[in-house]
Write an enzyme that holds these catalytic residues in place. Structure first.
Site, PDB file in Angstrom:
ATOM      1  CG  ASP A 134      -0.152  -0.127   2.545  1.00  0.00           C
ATOM      2  OD1 ASP A 134       1.087  -0.004   2.523  1.00  0.00           O
ATOM      3  OD2 ASP A 134      -0.800  -0.339   3.586  1.00  0.00           O
ATOM      4  CD  GLU A 194      -0.127  -6.879   2.804  1.00  0.00           C
ATOM      5  OE1 GLU A 194       0.167  -5.708   2.552  1.00  0.00           O
ATOM      6  OE2 GLU A 194       0.323  -7.476   3.787  1.00  0.00           O
ATOM      7  CD  GLU A 242       0.567   4.327   4.618  1.00  0.00           C
ATOM      8  OE1 GLU A 242      -0.365   4.947   5.179  1.00  0.00           O
ATOM      9  OE2 GLU A 242       1.757   4.633   4.781  1.00  0.00           O
ATOM     10  CG  HIS A 302       6.571   2.980  11.227  1.00  0.00           C
ATOM     11  ND1 HIS A 302       6.125   3.266   9.965  1.00  0.00           N
ATOM     12  CD2 HIS A 302       6.306   1.688  11.431  1.00  0.00           C
ATOM     13  CE1 HIS A 302       5.620   2.169   9.438  1.00  0.00           C
ATOM     14  NE2 HIS A 302       5.709   1.197  10.304  1.00  0.00           N
ATOM     15  NE  ARG A 321       2.622  10.284   5.758  1.00  0.00           N
ATOM     16  CZ  ARG A 321       3.437  11.145   5.176  1.00  0.00           C
ATOM     17  NH1 ARG A 321       3.229  12.437   5.295  1.00  0.00           N
ATOM     18  NH2 ARG A 321       4.459  10.731   4.462  1.00  0.00           N
ATOM     19  CG  HIS A 346      10.619   4.163  11.193  1.00  0.00           C
ATOM     20  ND1 HIS A 346      10.851   5.210  10.342  1.00  0.00           N
ATOM     21  CD2 HIS A 346      10.205   3.134  10.433  1.00  0.00           C
ATOM     22  CE1 HIS A 346      10.571   4.822   9.106  1.00  0.00           C
ATOM     23  NE2 HIS A 346      10.174   3.562   9.131  1.00  0.00           N
TER      24      HIS A 346
END
Ligand code: UDP
Length: 342
Positions: free
Chosen positions: A103, A125, A139, A210, A212, A243
């Site tokens: 994604d 996926e 995503e 991690h 957004r 991250h």
């Protein structure tokens, strides 16, 4: 003159981030074993360091690295650069089929660039949905758009297949394949490695965060919950591979650096991370892949999100959504810690 039927069929696999490398790794390895295929691995370098680390864990290296990342570029800029660079890559590689997983912006741009060149795109996926366009962002819509550009859909579960059918995707183009992340886990489990850090207590909580949408206040709440937990229960310790994104790193360092029984470490290679998951008492994460891997290793997973595109494990009871909420995280961990049947 070369006859198209004489030459090997060219499959271009595109990756950009660490989870794509983990999930495409086993697929690239298997495709390279197949006769009559020339398999080329193209990297957009969307998260270059983590990507290359994960690729090398599978003995892989990109044949072509487009090196697209620039500091501070917007989503639109990275998408535009990826589209242009992938179009040029497809012009020179001349793929018969393009394959990408998941994604990310890399996947969206791969699907669109393949479509513009009228090359069939296979989406690995496929069909995962939260139904919320902003969770995860961007995503959720990246996956929807890539899915509608794809000619072949590799859905990990029957639920993902249903999601695609509901959006009008033809059933004949959907294959329920299972999750290549689990193939990756099996490959890693066959080559056990030592746990990369020494555990401070028996009950280690492994944390990754991690996304957004976790930046800012949600991440601060997660960090406060970790402090509450170790302060209240001396049996608990935390290992947190942080991250490299500065929005994550700065917040986590500010809240947690130097706290007793909280270890902040750099991201570890995939086999090392599998060893950490195995050594953990439970896992707290906002990662998609880790949500799938934890239950496969028999570890309870608390998800630091309010929605998930992977509801199957929640329904099975191995994954629970706690959101990035201090009180809910503390309560959920403490109830697991006092559960004699854990
Ligand atoms: N992972 C890793 N090292 C780490 C943290 C995670 O190899 O320090 C692996 C993890 O096992 C999983 C993948 O990275 O396979 C998840 O990547 P990420 O959380 O970046 O992405 P998401 O799954 O959320 O798309």
């Amino acid at each position: 003159m070369e006859d198209a039927t004489d030459r090997e069929r060219v499959v271009v696999c595109v990756v950009g981030t660490r989870p794509e490398a983990v999930k495409m790794g086993p697929i690239v390895i298997r495709l390279r074993e197949a006769a009559g295929l020339s398999v080329r691995l193209v990297s957009t370098g969307q998260h270059r360091e983590l990507l290359n680390q994960a690729l090398s864990d599978f003995g892989l290296e990109a044949d072509l690295d487009l090196g697209l990342m620039r500091p501070g570029q917007s989503l639109a800029e990275v998408t535009a650069r990826a589209l242009t660079a992938l179009d040029a890559a497809f012009a020179s590689e001349r793929p018969d089929f393009v394959l990408a997983q998941g994604d990310t912006t890399t996947v969206l741009a791969s699907a669109l660039a393949a479509y513009y060149r009228q090359v069939p795109f296979g989406h690995v996926e496929a069909g995962l949905r939260t139904g919320n366009p902003y969770r995860p962002f961007p995503e959720e819509k990246n996956r929807v758009v890539a899915g509608h550009l794809a000619e072949v859909h590799f859905a990990p579960t029957p639920q993902a297949r249903l999601n695609l059918l509901r959006e009008g995707i033809a059933g004949a183009s959907i294959h329920v394949t299972g999750n290549p992340g689990i193939d990756a886990l099996r490959l890693a489990a066959g080559r056990p490695v030592a746990c990369p850090v020494e555990l401070e207590t028996d009950r280690m909580i492994l944390v990754t965060a991690h996304r957004r949408e976790s930046f800012g206040e949600p991440l601060a709440e997660v960090c406060q919950a970790l402090r509450d937990l170790v302060d209240r229960d001396p049996r608990l310790s935390v290992v947190f591979p942080v991250h490299p994104n500065p929005a994550v790193r700065e917040a986590v360092e500010a809240h947690l650096r130097g706290r007793p029984r909280i270890r902040l470490i750099d991201p570890v290679g995939y086999p090392g991370f599998v060893a950490l998951m195995k050594a953990s008492f439970l896992i707290l994460t906002d990662s998609g892949g880790v949500q799938e891997e934890g239950p496969s290793l028999g570890k309870p997973v608390l998800v630091l999100r309010d929605e998930t595109e992977r509801p199957e494990a929640v329904a099975a009871g191995t994954v629970r959504l706690v959101g990035p909420h201090r009180g809910a995280i503390v309560e959920a961990v403490e109830s697991l810690a006092s559960d004699p049947d854990l």
